[in-house]
Design a protein around this motif. Sequence first.
Motif, PDB file in Angstrom:
ATOM      1  N   VAL A  75       0.850  -1.198   0.000  1.00  0.00           N
ATOM      2  CA  VAL A  75       0.000   0.000   0.000  1.00  0.00           C
ATOM      3  C   VAL A  75       0.884   1.247   0.000  1.00  0.00           C
ATOM      4  O   VAL A  75       0.621   2.206  -0.733  1.00  0.00           O
ATOM      5  CB  VAL A  75      -0.965   0.004   1.199  1.00  0.00           C
ATOM      6  CG1 VAL A  75      -1.695   1.334   1.324  1.00  0.00           C
ATOM      7  CG2 VAL A  75      -1.957  -1.140   1.065  1.00  0.00           C
ATOM      8  N   GLU A  76       1.945   1.235   0.792  1.00  0.00           N
ATOM      9  CA  GLU A  76       2.854   2.379   0.812  1.00  0.00           C
ATOM     10  C   GLU A  76       3.547   2.540  -0.541  1.00  0.00           C
ATOM     11  O   GLU A  76       3.731   3.657  -1.025  1.00  0.00           O
ATOM     12  CB  GLU A  76       3.867   2.233   1.946  1.00  0.00           C
ATOM     13  CG  GLU A  76       3.226   2.198   3.325  1.00  0.00           C
ATOM     14  CD  GLU A  76       2.249   3.344   3.565  1.00  0.00           C
ATOM     15  OE1 GLU A  76       2.651   4.519   3.447  1.00  0.00           O
ATOM     16  OE2 GLU A  76       1.064   3.068   3.859  1.00  0.00           O
ATOM     17  N   LEU A  77       3.885   1.425  -1.174  1.00  0.00           N
ATOM     18  CA  LEU A  77       4.467   1.474  -2.516  1.00  0.00           C
ATOM     19  C   LEU A  77       3.478   2.120  -3.490  1.00  0.00           C
ATOM     20  O   LEU A  77       3.842   3.009  -4.267  1.00  0.00           O
ATOM     21  CB  LEU A  77       4.844   0.069  -2.983  1.00  0.00           C
ATOM     22  CG  LEU A  77       5.354  -0.049  -4.417  1.00  0.00           C
ATOM     23  CD1 LEU A  77       6.650   0.720  -4.611  1.00  0.00           C
ATOM     24  CD2 LEU A  77       5.546  -1.519  -4.783  1.00  0.00           C
ATOM     25  N   LEU A  78       2.223   1.697  -3.440  1.00  0.00           N
ATOM     26  CA  LEU A  78       1.204   2.263  -4.328  1.00  0.00           C
ATOM     27  C   LEU A  78       0.975   3.748  -4.050  1.00  0.00           C
ATOM     28  O   LEU A  78       0.798   4.537  -4.979  1.00  0.00           O
ATOM     29  CB  LEU A  78      -0.104   1.476  -4.194  1.00  0.00           C
ATOM     30  CG  LEU A  78      -0.063   0.068  -4.787  1.00  0.00           C
ATOM     31  CD1 LEU A  78      -1.263  -0.738  -4.317  1.00  0.00           C
ATOM     32  CD2 LEU A  78      -0.004   0.126  -6.306  1.00  0.00           C
ATOM     33  N   ARG A  79       0.977   4.140  -2.785  1.00  0.00           N
ATOM     34  CA  ARG A  79       0.841   5.563  -2.448  1.00  0.00           C
ATOM     35  C   ARG A  79       1.981   6.366  -3.052  1.00  0.00           C
ATOM     36  O   ARG A  79       1.776   7.430  -3.641  1.00  0.00           O
ATOM     37  CB  ARG A  79       0.836   5.772  -0.935  1.00  0.00           C
ATOM     38  CG  ARG A  79      -0.430   5.328  -0.238  1.00  0.00           C
ATOM     39  CD  ARG A  79      -0.359   5.572   1.269  1.00  0.00           C
ATOM     40  NE  ARG A  79      -0.190   6.986   1.540  1.00  0.00           N
ATOM     41  CZ  ARG A  79       0.591   7.462   2.513  1.00  0.00           C
ATOM     42  NH1 ARG A  79       1.277   6.671   3.302  1.00  0.00           N
ATOM     43  NH2 ARG A  79       0.691   8.762   2.711  1.00  0.00           N
ATOM     44  N   GLY A  80       3.198   5.845  -2.915  1.00  0.00           N
ATOM     45  CA  GLY A  80       4.360   6.537  -3.469  1.00  0.00           C
ATOM     46  C   GLY A  80       4.310   6.629  -4.981  1.00  0.00           C
ATOM     47  O   GLY A  80       4.594   7.681  -5.567  1.00  0.00           O
ATOM     48  N   MET A  81       3.925   5.544  -5.633  1.00  0.00           N
ATOM     49  CA  MET A  81       3.852   5.547  -7.095  1.00  0.00           C
ATOM     50  C   MET A  81       2.744   6.476  -7.590  1.00  0.00           C
ATOM     51  O   MET A  81       2.908   7.155  -8.607  1.00  0.00           O
ATOM     52  CB  MET A  81       3.659   4.123  -7.627  1.00  0.00           C
ATOM     53  CG  MET A  81       4.838   3.192  -7.333  1.00  0.00           C
ATOM     54  SD  MET A  81       6.451   3.839  -7.822  1.00  0.00           S
ATOM     55  CE  MET A  81       6.284   3.870  -9.590  1.00  0.00           C
ATOM     56  N   ALA A  82       1.629   6.520  -6.878  1.00  0.00           N
ATOM     57  CA  ALA A  82       0.555   7.438  -7.268  1.00  0.00           C
ATOM     58  C   ALA A  82       1.023   8.883  -7.141  1.00  0.00           C
ATOM     59  O   ALA A  82       0.714   9.727  -8.003  1.00  0.00           O
ATOM     60  CB  ALA A  82      -0.699   7.188  -6.421  1.00  0.00           C
ATOM     61  N   ALA A  83       1.775   9.187  -6.099  1.00  0.00           N
ATOM     62  CA  ALA A  83       2.328  10.546  -5.958  1.00  0.00           C
ATOM     63  C   ALA A  83       3.295  10.846  -7.103  1.00  0.00           C
ATOM     64  O   ALA A  83       3.272  11.943  -7.670  1.00  0.00           O
ATOM     65  CB  ALA A  83       3.021  10.694  -4.604  1.00  0.00           C
ATOM     66  N   LEU A  84       4.128   9.888  -7.471  1.00  0.00           N
ATOM     67  CA  LEU A  84       5.049  10.081  -8.595  1.00  0.00           C
ATOM     68  C   LEU A  84       4.299  10.358  -9.888  1.00  0.00           C
ATOM     69  O   LEU A  84       4.692  11.220 -10.673  1.00  0.00           O
ATOM     70  CB  LEU A  84       5.946   8.854  -8.783  1.00  0.00           C
ATOM     71  CG  LEU A  84       7.158   8.738  -7.876  1.00  0.00           C
ATOM     72  CD1 LEU A  84       7.890   7.431  -8.144  1.00  0.00           C
ATOM     73  CD2 LEU A  84       8.089   9.920  -8.062  1.00  0.00           C
ATOM     74  N   LYS A  85       3.220   9.607 -10.124  1.00  0.00           N
ATOM     75  CA  LYS A  85       2.447   9.793 -11.355  1.00  0.00           C
ATOM     76  C   LYS A  85       1.811  11.180 -11.418  1.00  0.00           C
ATOM     77  O   LYS A  85       1.470  11.659 -12.490  1.00  0.00           O
ATOM     78  CB  LYS A  85       1.391   8.704 -11.507  1.00  0.00           C
ATOM     79  CG  LYS A  85       2.003   7.346 -11.900  1.00  0.00           C
ATOM     80  CD  LYS A  85       0.968   6.317 -12.102  1.00  0.00           C
ATOM     81  CE  LYS A  85       0.632   5.913 -13.459  1.00  0.00           C
ATOM     82  NZ  LYS A  85       1.385   6.132 -14.603  1.00  0.00           N
ATOM     83  N   GLN A  86       1.674  11.824 -10.261  1.00  0.00           N
ATOM     84  CA  GLN A  86       1.144  13.195 -10.223  1.00  0.00           C
ATOM     85  C   GLN A  86       2.265  14.224 -10.362  1.00  0.00           C
ATOM     86  O   GLN A  86       2.012  15.418 -10.341  1.00  0.00           O
ATOM     87  CB  GLN A  86       0.417  13.436  -8.903  1.00  0.00           C
ATOM     88  CG  GLN A  86      -0.816  12.606  -8.731  1.00  0.00           C
ATOM     89  CD  GLN A  86      -1.357  12.779  -7.326  1.00  0.00           C
ATOM     90  OE1 GLN A  86      -1.949  13.800  -7.024  1.00  0.00           O
ATOM     91  NE2 GLN A  86      -1.138  11.794  -6.483  1.00  0.00           N
ATOM     92  N   GLY A  87       3.509  13.753 -10.453  1.00  0.00           N
ATOM     93  CA  GLY A  87       4.641  14.667 -10.527  1.00  0.00           C
ATOM     94  C   GLY A  87       5.063  15.194  -9.173  1.00  0.00           C
ATOM     95  O   GLY A  87       5.808  16.164  -9.075  1.00  0.00           O
TER      96      GLY A  87
END
Length: 129
Positions: A75-87
């Motif tokens: 879940v923390e990985l997904l949170r981080g990747m979602a933040a990355l996808k937002q720039g």
Amino acid sequence: AEPRWKVRRAECLYHAGEFEAAVADYDAAALDPEALSLGEYARFGDAALRTGDPAKAEAAFTALSRLAKEPIARVELLRGMAALKQGEAERARGILLRANARWPRDAALTDALRLAAAMHYGNSGVVTA
């Protein structure tokens, strides 16, 4: 009763591959923070990613993280990747640094942290995958 009805419909839509409609129903149901289970928040976040809405995905994964009794590495990985996808490389780096400190041997978290650090320090382009 209405939020649970929306969750049930969202679940059906999700499993039918109707991700945009599922996101709309999950989002409406999530106005009641107790309406979604851990698994439902995970599917909400997944559906949001599939429809190209990383902000909504991050919100769903953050809600899942808060609801879980113990932190969950993926879940923390997904949170981080979602933040990355937002720039949002700085926010992603913070999420992933905390996760990496908790799970230092998790190769996926380490790789994501490297990517977030590269983006944060200007050594990489926009995340497309």
